[in-house]
Enzyme design. Sequence first.
Site, PDB file in Angstrom:
ATOM      1  CG  HIS A 154     -45.381 -35.049  17.488  1.00 20.15           C
ATOM      2  ND1 HIS A 154     -44.020 -34.913  17.629  1.00 20.15           N
ATOM      3  CD2 HIS A 154     -45.700 -34.446  16.296  1.00 20.15           C
ATOM      4  CE1 HIS A 154     -43.535 -34.276  16.567  1.00 20.15           C
ATOM      5  NE2 HIS A 154     -44.522 -33.979  15.757  1.00 20.15           N
ATOM      6  CE  LYS A 158     -44.326 -38.199  15.123  1.00 15.37           C
ATOM      7  NZ  LYS A 158     -44.746 -38.236  13.714  1.00 15.37           N
TER       8      LYS A 158
END
Lengths: 266, 266, 266, 266
Positions: A154, A158
Site C-alpha cells: 500500500h 497507510k
Amino acid sequence: MSIRIIIAGASGKMGQEAVKLIQRVADFQLVGAVSRSEEGKDVGEVIGIGSLGISFHRSVATVLDEVEADVLIDFTSPECVKDHMELCLHAGVRPVVGTTGLSEEEIDQLQKDFAQKKLGALIIPNFAIGAVLMMVFAAKAAKYLPHVEIIESHHDNKLDAPSGTSLKTAELIAEARKEVKQGHPSEQEVWEGARGAYYSGFRIHSVRLPGLVAHQEVLFGGDGQLLTIRHDSLNRESFMPGVDLSVRKVMNLDHLVYGLEEILDM
Amino acid sequence: MSIRIIIAGASGKMGQEAVKLIQRVADFQLVGAVSRSEEGKDVGEVIGIGSLGISFHRSVATVLDEVEADVLIDFTSPECVKDHMELCLHAGVRPVVGTTGLSEEEIDQLQKDFAQKKLGALIIPNFAIGAVLMMVFAAKAAKYLPHVEIIESHHDNKLDAPSGTSLKTAELIAEARKEVKQGHPSEQEVWEGARGAYYSGFRIHSVRLPGLVAHQEVLFGGDGQLLTIRHDSLNRESFMPGVDLSVRKVMNLDHLVYGLEEILDM
Amino acid sequence: MSIRIIIAGASGKMGQEAVKLIQRVADFQLVGAVSRSEEGKDVGEVIGIGSLGISFHRSVATVLDEVEADVLIDFTSPECVKDHMELCLHAGVRPVVGTTGLSEEEIDQLQKDFAQKKLGALIIPNFAIGAVLMMVFAAKAAKYLPHVEIIESHHDNKLDAPSGTSLKTAELIAEARKEVKQGHPSEQEVWEGARGAYYSGFRIHSVRLPGLVAHQEVLFGGDGQLLTIRHDSLNRESFMPGVDLSVRKVMNLDHLVYGLEEILDM
Amino acid sequence: MSIRIIIAGASGKMGQEAVKLIQRVADFQLVGAVSRSEEGKDVGEVIGIGSLGISFHRSVATVLDEVEADVLIDFTSPECVKDHMELCLHAGVRPVVGTTGLSEEEIDQLQKDFAQKKLGALIIPNFAIGAVLMMVFAAKAAKYLPHVEIIESHHDNKLDAPSGTSLKTAELIAEARKEVKQGHPSEQEVWEGARGAYYSGFRIHSVRLPGLVAHQEVLFGGDGQLLTIRHDSLNRESFMPGVDLSVRKVMNLDHLVYGLEEILDM
C-alpha cells in the site's frame, strides 16, 4: 423494466461513484438520493455531472415516504445502518448496505426479520469484486497447495499493517487448509522481522511505498511450482461492478445475505 | 491400510517421479512396475534410489496377472492406453491415466464400461494442480471481469506459440464469459503482431527466453482494478500433488472421470 | 538562495503540476507564469490552490521583459518552443523544455547558440525519471544478457501499439547489444501474432486492458536466470522528480543538453 | 588465439559447470584441472561428458609446474585461495577466484603484489551477472527514487533471513542515497513483523516457499510511479556468463580487481 434505486450517502465519495454508475447502466434508474448536508440541491449539480432533476432528501425516512423504489444503496455511516435497514423492511425496499459495523446479534435479528417478510437484503463489507475473487480463489487453492505467503502493498500513508484485506484473506486460508508449520524448522531471522508477521503457520508481509495504491499477492508454493493470485486496486471505480452485481442479485433474494462472495456464482 | 499401486511406464521421466512419490507417501505402496526395456531389473536400482525389491514386468497384462493391486498409474504412450484400461477393467484395478490421445468415441465407450462395472477410473491430461487451478479460477473470474489477456512465457526451445495450456485456458474463458470485443475500436498496430494472437475477442502473448521454464499469467482488467492469476512450473515434481490426489480420488469413484478439474473440490 | 522560476504553459495539466511542485520545494520560487487564455488571473486561483499573488502573463516575451528569473520551464506546444528558447537566450534565462518537436537542425543551431553564450539549457522529451532509469538500465543489461523481450501494458483507450516508450527502449537495446536472432529457429506461430512485434531480433508485446495505466517490463533471459526491469506510471505527478532535477541541473550547465538520461549520474 | 585455462576445484559443482563452459566456448581451451580426490582420472569421464584427454592434477602447485596456462579459475575452499593466488603470481598465470574468505589485509597485500608484477587477477564473490546488475542498478536508482523496499524469496530449505544478496543490496542502497525514514511516522504493526526487517530507514521482506529457488525484487516508489528491478536465479548455469566475462577481462588487467561490478562497463 428498470430497477428503481435510492442512494443514501449519495454526496460522499462512494455515493457519487454510485450515482455515476446508475447514469451509465441502461436498466438502472435513480429515483432518490439522501444527503443531510446537501438537502434540496440537485444531485447531478452537486456531483458535477449536470442537473439530474432529482434533489437530495434530508433522510432515508423521508425519501422512503415520498418515492417508490426497488433498492436502497446505503453508503452512510455504521451507526445509521440498522435503522435504515429497518425502514427498508417496513417500506418493502431491498437494502444493499456497503458499510460495516453491525454486531453479530444485530445481523441475526435482521436476518430473521427479512426472511419472515421474504424480502431481499445485502450487507457487503467489500464491493471490490476483484479482491473478493482473490480471497475466494485463495481459500480454494490453499486446500491443494497449502504452503502460502501473503504480500500486501500500500501507499505509505497507510497506518496499519497488515491490511484488513490481508487479515481477512489469512482467516479464509487458515479455515480452508490443514495447519502447516511452514519454513525450515531451524530458520533464523538474522534481522528481526524479515520473515514477516506470523499467522496460523504462515507469513504476511506489508510493503509501504509512495506510488503504490492498494495491492495484494497471495503466493502458493509446491514442489516445482508456484501459483500466484494478485489484485491491484487503483481507485473507487473498482467497487462499481460489485455494486452493479449486488443491485441485480438483491432483486432475486428473499432473505438477507452477508458478503459479496455469497452472491458470486463459483 | 495402504493403497497398492502399479506404475506402467515406470522407467520414463514421469514414471520415475511417480515411483519416488510412492516411496515418500506413508499409505501408498508400490506393488508392481512395467517397463519393457528394463524387464527383470530392480525398479529402484534403475531409477537410482537403491533396491526396492520389485522387478520391472514386461507388460501391463503380465503384472495384472501376477500382482494384487488397487490402482494402476499409466504413463505409457497414447496407443497402448485403451488396451491398458480394458485390462484394468477386467482385473478390477482402477486406472489413473496420464497420457492423452484417446478419441471421443473411445472415451464414451470406456465411460459406459467402467460405469457398468461400477469401477473408478481417471483420465488426466494435465496433472499440474497449480495450472489446473489457474484455469478453473480464470474461467470463474471471466464471468465478473470479462476483459482479459493471457501472457504465457516459456524457454526458447519451445517450438509452438501459443502454448497448449494457454489455448485450453482461452477456450475455458471464452465459454465462461459473454464475448467482448476488447481494446479500442480504432486501435492500430504500428508494428505488426504487437497486440498478440486474437482469440474470441481477446489476446494471447507468447514470450520465449532462455532462463524461463513454463509460466502463464492471466490478467483481468476492470475500471480501477486488475486481477492476475499466475502459474510458474519449474519441473516434473510439480505434477506429483496431482498424481497423489488422483490416486486417492479414484478409490472412491464408481465410474470414469476426465480431467483433474472434475475431482477438485471447488 | 532560491531558484527563480517562470512556467510557460502553466494552466495546462503538466504546468499545473509544476506550479504545485514549486510550492512544495523550499528553494524554488515561482516568479512568473504564462497562459494566453488565463491572462491577468491569479495563477493559484485558476489552479485551485488559493491565491499566489502572481497573475498569468500573456506571452513568454512579456514575462521575460518584466520579471527577473533563473529558469523558464516550458510546457507549451512544439511550434512555440524554438522561439521561446531564443527569447531565453537573449534574456539570459535557462530554459527547461518539456515539449518535443524540434528538428535536428534546430537543435544543432540552438546547441551552438547556447554554447557560445555559455548558458545552460535542457530539452527533456520524457521527464518520467523512473521510465528513463528503466531505459538506461535496459540498454546496460542488454550488453551482458542479450536475450530480451519487452511487454508494455496500457489502458484500453490507447490507440497505438507498441507504445512510444517501448519503441525508444527497443532502439536503445538494439544499439547496445550485438544483434541476436532470438527464439527457436523452427518456432511456429500456431495463432498469428502470438510472438508479438519483431524488432532487430527480439519481440515487443502490447497489452491493453481497463484498469491499467502505463506500465512496461523488460525481461532479460540467460541460462538459469532472468533479470526484469519494470516501470509503472500512474499519473502526471510521476514527472515532477524529473522536473525538479532538471531545474537544479540546468543551473550548473553552460550549454544545451538533450534528454534526462544525460543529466543522470550513472 | 585461445585462452588457456586451468580449473582448480574442477570436480565440484561450480567446477564442473566451468569445464562444460570451456568446451562450449570456441576460444577457451582447458589445459589443466585440479581435484585431489580424482587425481589421475580423466576430467571429462568424471564429469560425465566423455573423455577430454586431460587428467586431474593433485594440486595447483603441480599443475602450474607442468602446464602452460593464461588463467586459473579457482573454485576451491577459502583456506587455499591465498596460497593459490601466490602460486599464480610466481607462475605468471592470472587467477580468477570464485571463493570468498580472504581478509582485508590479505586482499591489500595481494593487490600490492599483483600491481608490482603488473599481472591481472580477479576475486569475484558473486559470478551471477544478473544479480550483480540488479545490485548496481538498485544503487543507481536509489539516488533518484530513494523510497525503497526489498522482497527476497527463496525455497523453504534456506536457514537464514534475509538472504546474503539482499543484505549486500541493502548496503549498496544505503551508501547511494541520503537516509530517508520511510513509511508513515505513526505506522503501527498490528501483527509484529508485518513491516519486515528494518535497515537504514527501509525494509527487507523474506519469503520462503517450496517451488521457489532464489529471487529478489527491489521496489522504488515515487509519487505516481514505481520502478522494480527483479532477478530470478534457477541454477548454477546462471553463473557461467560471469565466469566467461571474468576470464576475458582478466587477460587485459595489470592488477587485482575485486567484484564483478568493477569489470562491468556501466
